[in-house]
Motif scaffolding. Structure first.
Motif, mmCIF file in Angstrom:
data_model
loop_
_atom_site.group_PDB
_atom_site.id
_atom_site.type_symbol
_atom_site.label_atom_id
_atom_site.label_comp_id
_atom_site.label_asym_id
_atom_site.label_seq_id
_atom_site.Cartn_x
_atom_site.Cartn_y
_atom_site.Cartn_z
ATOM 1 N N VAL A 58 -46.840 51.818 -9.501
ATOM 2 C CA VAL A 58 -46.800 51.224 -8.158
ATOM 3 C C VAL A 58 -45.887 49.995 -8.078
ATOM 4 N N VAL A 59 -45.192 49.696 -9.171
ATOM 5 C CA VAL A 59 -44.302 48.530 -9.151
ATOM 6 C C VAL A 59 -42.851 49.009 -9.023
ATOM 7 N N ASP A 60 -42.211 48.659 -7.914
ATOM 8 C CA ASP A 60 -40.802 49.039 -7.761
ATOM 9 C C ASP A 60 -39.905 47.899 -8.273
ATOM 10 N N ASP A 61 -38.601 48.120 -8.231
ATOM 11 C CA ASP A 61 -37.675 47.144 -8.811
ATOM 12 C C ASP A 61 -37.812 45.757 -8.188
ATOM 13 N N ALA A 62 -37.968 45.738 -6.846
ATOM 14 C CA ALA A 62 -38.066 44.445 -6.163
ATOM 15 C C ALA A 62 -39.346 43.712 -6.572
ATOM 16 N N THR A 63 -40.464 44.462 -6.628
ATOM 17 C CA THR A 63 -41.739 43.860 -7.031
ATOM 18 C C THR A 63 -41.668 43.384 -8.480
ATOM 19 N N ARG A 64 -41.031 44.208 -9.319
ATOM 20 C CA ARG A 64 -40.890 43.832 -10.732
ATOM 21 C C ARG A 64 -40.159 42.501 -10.858
ATOM 22 N N ALA A 65 -39.105 42.349 -10.094
ATOM 23 C CA ALA A 65 -38.327 41.111 -10.153
ATOM 24 C C ALA A 65 -39.186 39.925 -9.719
ATOM 25 N N LYS A 66 -39.997 40.126 -8.660
ATOM 26 C CA LYS A 66 -40.828 39.028 -8.152
ATOM 27 C C LYS A 66 -41.971 38.690 -9.113
ATOM 28 N N MET A 67 -42.651 39.751 -9.592
ATOM 29 C CA MET A 67 -43.740 39.523 -10.547
ATOM 30 C C MET A 67 -43.209 38.879 -11.815
ATOM 31 N N GLY A 68 -42.045 39.371 -12.260
ATOM 32 C CA GLY A 68 -41.420 38.847 -13.468
ATOM 33 C C GLY A 68 -41.107 37.367 -13.319
ATOM 34 N N ALA A 69 -40.560 37.010 -12.148
ATOM 35 C CA ALA A 69 -40.213 35.605 -11.901
ATOM 36 C C ALA A 69 -41.483 34.748 -11.900
ATOM 37 N N MET A 70 -42.566 35.318 -11.349
ATOM 38 C CA MET A 70 -43.828 34.586 -11.307
ATOM 39 C C MET A 70 -44.378 34.369 -12.729
ATOM 40 N N ALA A 71 -44.246 35.404 -13.555
ATOM 41 C CA ALA A 71 -44.724 35.301 -14.938
ATOM 42 C C ALA A 71 -43.908 34.258 -15.709
ATOM 43 N N VAL A 72 -42.607 34.254 -15.460
ATOM 44 C CA VAL A 72 -41.732 33.276 -16.120
ATOM 45 C C VAL A 72 -42.111 31.859 -15.672
ATOM 46 N N ALA A 73 -42.395 31.712 -14.366
ATOM 47 C CA ALA A 73 -42.806 30.398 -13.849
ATOM 48 C C ALA A 73 -44.123 29.960 -14.488
ATOM 49 N N ALA A 74 -45.045 30.914 -14.646
ATOM 50 C CA ALA A 74 -46.339 30.611 -15.271
ATOM 51 C C ALA A 74 -46.132 30.103 -16.694
ATOM 52 N N ALA A 75 -45.255 30.785 -17.445
ATOM 53 C CA ALA A 75 -44.997 30.401 -18.832
ATOM 54 C C ALA A 75 -44.325 29.025 -18.901
ATOM 55 N N LYS A 76 -43.349 28.822 -18.007
ATOM 56 C CA LYS A 76 -42.618 27.552 -18.016
ATOM 57 C C LYS A 76 -43.528 26.383 -17.650
ATOM 58 N N ALA A 77 -44.513 26.663 -16.787
ATOM 59 C CA ALA A 77 -45.428 25.607 -16.341
ATOM 60 C C ALA A 77 -46.225 25.012 -17.503
ATOM 61 N N VAL A 78 -46.387 25.796 -18.577
ATOM 62 C CA VAL A 78 -47.140 25.268 -19.720
ATOM 63 C C VAL A 78 -46.238 25.116 -20.955
ATOM 64 N N ASP A 79 -44.914 25.038 -20.718
ATOM 65 C CA ASP A 79 -43.927 24.866 -21.806
ATOM 66 C C ASP A 79 -44.093 25.900 -22.909
ATOM 67 N N TYR A 80 -44.221 27.141 -22.476
ATOM 68 C CA TYR A 80 -44.513 28.228 -23.406
ATOM 69 C C TYR A 80 -43.261 28.691 -24.142
ATOM 70 N N PHE A 81 -43.442 29.058 -25.416
ATOM 71 C CA PHE A 81 -42.421 29.870 -26.087
ATOM 72 C C PHE A 81 -43.097 30.918 -26.939
ATOM 73 N N SER A 82 -42.332 31.824 -27.550
ATOM 74 C CA SER A 82 -42.818 32.995 -28.270
ATOM 75 C C SER A 82 -43.138 34.114 -27.271
ATOM 76 N N ALA A 83 -43.864 35.156 -27.737
ATOM 77 C CA ALA A 83 -44.227 36.256 -26.849
ATOM 78 C C ALA A 83 -45.564 35.936 -26.190
ATOM 79 N N GLY A 84 -45.711 36.356 -24.954
ATOM 80 C CA GLY A 84 -46.972 36.144 -24.248
ATOM 81 C C GLY A 84 -47.103 37.142 -23.125
ATOM 82 N N THR A 85 -48.296 37.240 -22.567
ATOM 83 C CA THR A 85 -48.522 38.198 -21.493
ATOM 84 C C THR A 85 -49.231 37.525 -20.334
ATOM 85 N N VAL A 86 -48.664 37.688 -19.140
ATOM 86 C CA VAL A 86 -49.296 37.154 -17.940
ATOM 87 C C VAL A 86 -49.964 38.321 -17.223
ATOM 88 N N GLU A 87 -51.289 38.242 -17.126
ATOM 89 C CA GLU A 87 -52.039 39.333 -16.510
ATOM 90 C C GLU A 87 -52.213 39.090 -15.015
#
Lengths: 509, 172
Positions: free
Chosen positions: A249-278
């Motif tokens: 149910v995730v199309d390219d546009a949604t993927r880009a938006k969700m992906g950006a949100m996940a990246v923002a979530a990781a950056k908000a806590v100064d994350y590095f390495s692999a991680g998963t945003v649920e």
């Protein structure tokens, strides 16, 4: 290619330990395995270059012994420690102890782990970073009037949840404003009498929620990218059974938006390495659920559709290397994962212990098996029931699904019961074939007591009965002749290669 | 030779004639099936042809009569007896069952909360077993008086292992 580290200690066991050792091998890194008394013969011990005993089988006396793990790292001269998943993987104190002892921790910074490990703190951090969270309250509601006010803001339907709730007690779904007061009173009262705590929260009720998670990868120089999403809604008691990537149910546009949100979530806590945003996904909307600050079981399907080795990247990042992957990776094809657990689906999923007497591992196009199984392996009660991950890849979803059907039919694990037959049934339901399922699917489907739909017409039960009869007859005649088959597993190919190398005939790249 | 095979959904009576070299004639109801059945190894793998249709079958023995049969990724539990065993089995089931509480799953005994002399009600919790992070309560299948606790806390037990012996009804 320079090696990120000379030697790595893998502080885990089973399938994930083997998986990490494999990437180390690919990178030309020496490895140290640790093991409990129950795991002396395990594959991870045999696949590593060195192995050290931690202690007795109980995790608290072995795989959770931070002091012993650090001691062994010192003794063996390891430079870095990979925690895998489970055990100490999300233990910030462990990550800190590792770094303080002078080793590299192959994972995220402890401070990020701490924030994301706390439900309220992570929610607050996400709200501050502009990440969508499930609308609702984080402070207990004062009374029914406060509940009404919040519910009107959040929008119906809402879920009233007791702070101490559990087992369905103290939870009410409210679909309109006139139901709020009665629902608040009964749910609060129910929780007060059951748990001695009547405090209530309110949350937007998500219809047919799907569990969709985004893989992220970040380096120590501030670069964070997303590596697409995984759909993990086939769950039983919050344990994932089958995962796929990408999500239907995730199309390219949604993927880009969700992906950006996940990246923002990781950056908000100064994350590095692999991680998963649920995320919880419902009717095209999605909300942050939590972040898992470790490599996940289902990482392999992402690796298949994106062509990256996430574990290798974790290792490189821990060594301070720059993440050189582009930040607009696109998925190619489709992948499924089935978790093979030692459990008996016919007996309410009770653990199935015993010895793996026989083993047939599937192969062929588009098949990857990440496993710790071997013939002669004892499945013990001490650890997680996951034996292996079956992964298939196809150029489209249907090809990958059909390959998984084939894999589940080719696989044979003799001596312990596994979840394979259940997965085979789920993969053939109309809902799964259509990709139309949510987190409630598995429970509802099992309760409906479904007739198994199969493509093969053969009456397998009758065939099994005939086979059983012939087996009895055959065994009776063979009894006198019976000799012990050679069940010994041969040397691991890696150990064999090492022996070869030490004889001076091998060349290290 | 007749075999009586109990499956989950049906019972089968298989009249088997051994034609030698792995060839069998199987009579089931009024049908006759020609079988070609070969052990691939000594671990329960078979290459099986039934009227020319090919099946890769694997068998794990729980005991000599109780078999886990896997065909095409599907597992079946089969209880197969020959005529002699069936007659013996009928006699055995006529005897009363032992008064015991057994482990419902394999695992570690986390706790046992009863001692000899305790009077148990049906369904009463007597202890907890744990395996693979899952805890299961052990409860008394029927009322009785505890005669002996057979296991210790921390001990690993198999599924079906006797945990507690109850005084038999005749002692009352």
């Amino acid at each position: 290619m320079s090696r990120p580290f000379r030697k790595i200690l893998v502080a885990n066991r089973g399938e994930i330990a083997v998986r990490i050792l494999r990437s180390c091998r690919d990178l030309g890194i020496e490895t140290v395995a640790v093991y409990s008394e129950a795991d002396r013969n395990s594959l991870h011990v045999r696949y590593a270059n060195e192995a050290r005993l931690l202690g007795p089988p109980a995790p608290s006396e072995s795989y959770l012994r931070i002091d012993r793990i650090l001691e062994i790292a010192k003794e063996t001269g390891a430079e870095a420690i990979h925690p895998g998943f489970g055990f100490l993987a999300e233990n910030a104190a462990f990550a800190r102890a590792v770094t303080e002892a002078g080793f590299a921790f192959i994972g995220p910074p402890p401070a990020s782990m701490e924030v994301m490990g706390d439900k309220l703190a992570s929610r607050a951090a996400m709200v501050a970073a502009g990440v969508a969270v499930v609308p609702g309250t984080t402070e207990p509601l004062a009374d029914a009037a406060a509940a009404l006010k919040t519910a009107n803001e959040v929008g119906y339907p809402v879920m009233l949840k007791a702070s101490a709730g559990g087992g369905g007690k103290g939870i009410r779904v409210v679909r309109s404003a006139d139901e709020i007061e009665a629902a608040f009173t009964t749910a609060s009262g129910e929780s007060l009498s059951a748990f001695g705590d009547g405090r209530m929260y309110i949350e937007k009720f998500l219809e047919r929620p799907r569990h969709v998670e985004v893989q992220i990868l970040g380096d120590q120089h501030g670069k964070v990218i997303h590596v697409g999403e995984r759909e993990c809604s086939i769950q039983r008691r919050h344990q994932k059974l089958i995962e796929e990537a990408p999500c239907t149910v995730v199309d390219d546009a949604t993927r880009a938006k969700m992906g950006a949100m996940a990246v923002a979530a990781a950056k908000a806590v100064d994350y590095f390495s692999a991680g998963t945003v649920e995320f919880l996904w419902s009717n095209g909307e999605y909300y942050f659920l939590e972040m898992n600050t470790r490599i996940q079981v289902e990482h392999a399907i992402t690796e298949e559709v994106y062509g990256v080795d996430l574990i290798a990247w974790m290792i490189r990042i821990a060594a301070g290397e720059k993440l050189t992957l582009p930040d607009n990776l696109t998925p190619r094809g489709h992948a499924f994962e089935v978790r093979l657990n030692a459990e008996d689906p016919d007996m309410g999923f009770v653990p199935s212990l015993g010895t793996i007497q026989d083993l047939r591992i599937p192969g062929g196009p588009g098949v990857r098996v990440d496993s710790a199984m071997y013939r002669g392996m004892e499945v013990t009660p001490y650890y997680d029931s996951m034996l292996a991950k079956l992964i298939t890849y196809g150029s489209d979803r249907e090809q990958a699904r059909r390959r998984m059907l084939r894999v589940l039919q080719e696989l044979f694990v003799g001596g312990v019961k596994t979840s394979a037959s259940l997965a085979l049934q789920i993969l053939q339901t109309p809902e799964f074939i259509a990709g139309d399922y949510d987190t409630g699917f598995l429970e509802a489907w099992r309760e409906s007591d479904p007739e198994t739909s199969r493509e093969v017409d053969d009456d397998f039960e009758e065939v099994a009965a005939l086979v059983a009869a012939m087996h009895r007859h055959h065994s009776a005649h063979q009894n006198a002749l019976q000799f012990a088959g050679d069940a010994d597993s041969s040397l691991s190919p890696w150990v064999a290669a090492d022996r070869f190398k030490r004889l001076g005939k091998g060349v290290r790249s | 030779m007749k075999y009586f095979v109990k499956m989950a959904h049906a019972d089968f009576e298989v009249d088997l004639t051994d034609l030698g070299n792995g060839h069998y004639s199987l009579k089931i109801g009024d049908r006759v099936i020609e079988a070609d059945f070969h052990a691939v190894d000594a671990h329960g793998q078979y290459a099986c042809l039934l009227d020319g249709r090919s099946y890769a079958a694997s068998i794990a023995e729980q005991d000599s009569q109780t078999l886990d049969v896997t065909i095409g990724g599907e597992s079946f539990s089969a209880h197969a007896q020959d005529e002699r065993e069936r007659t013996a089995g009928e006699l055995a089931t006529a005897r009363p069952v032992a008064e015991v509480i057994k482990a419902s799953m394999p695992g570690i005994v986390v706790s046992l909360t009863v001692s000899p002399g305790d009077v148990l009600q049906e369904g009463q919790a007597v202890g907890i077993l744990e395996a693979m992070k899952m805890q299961n309560e052990v409860s008394a299948p029927h009322g009785g008086v505890v005669a002996e606790v057979m296991v210790e806390t921390g001990q690993a037990v198999d599924s079906g292992q006797v945990l507690i012996r109850l005084e038999s009804a005749s002692d009352e």
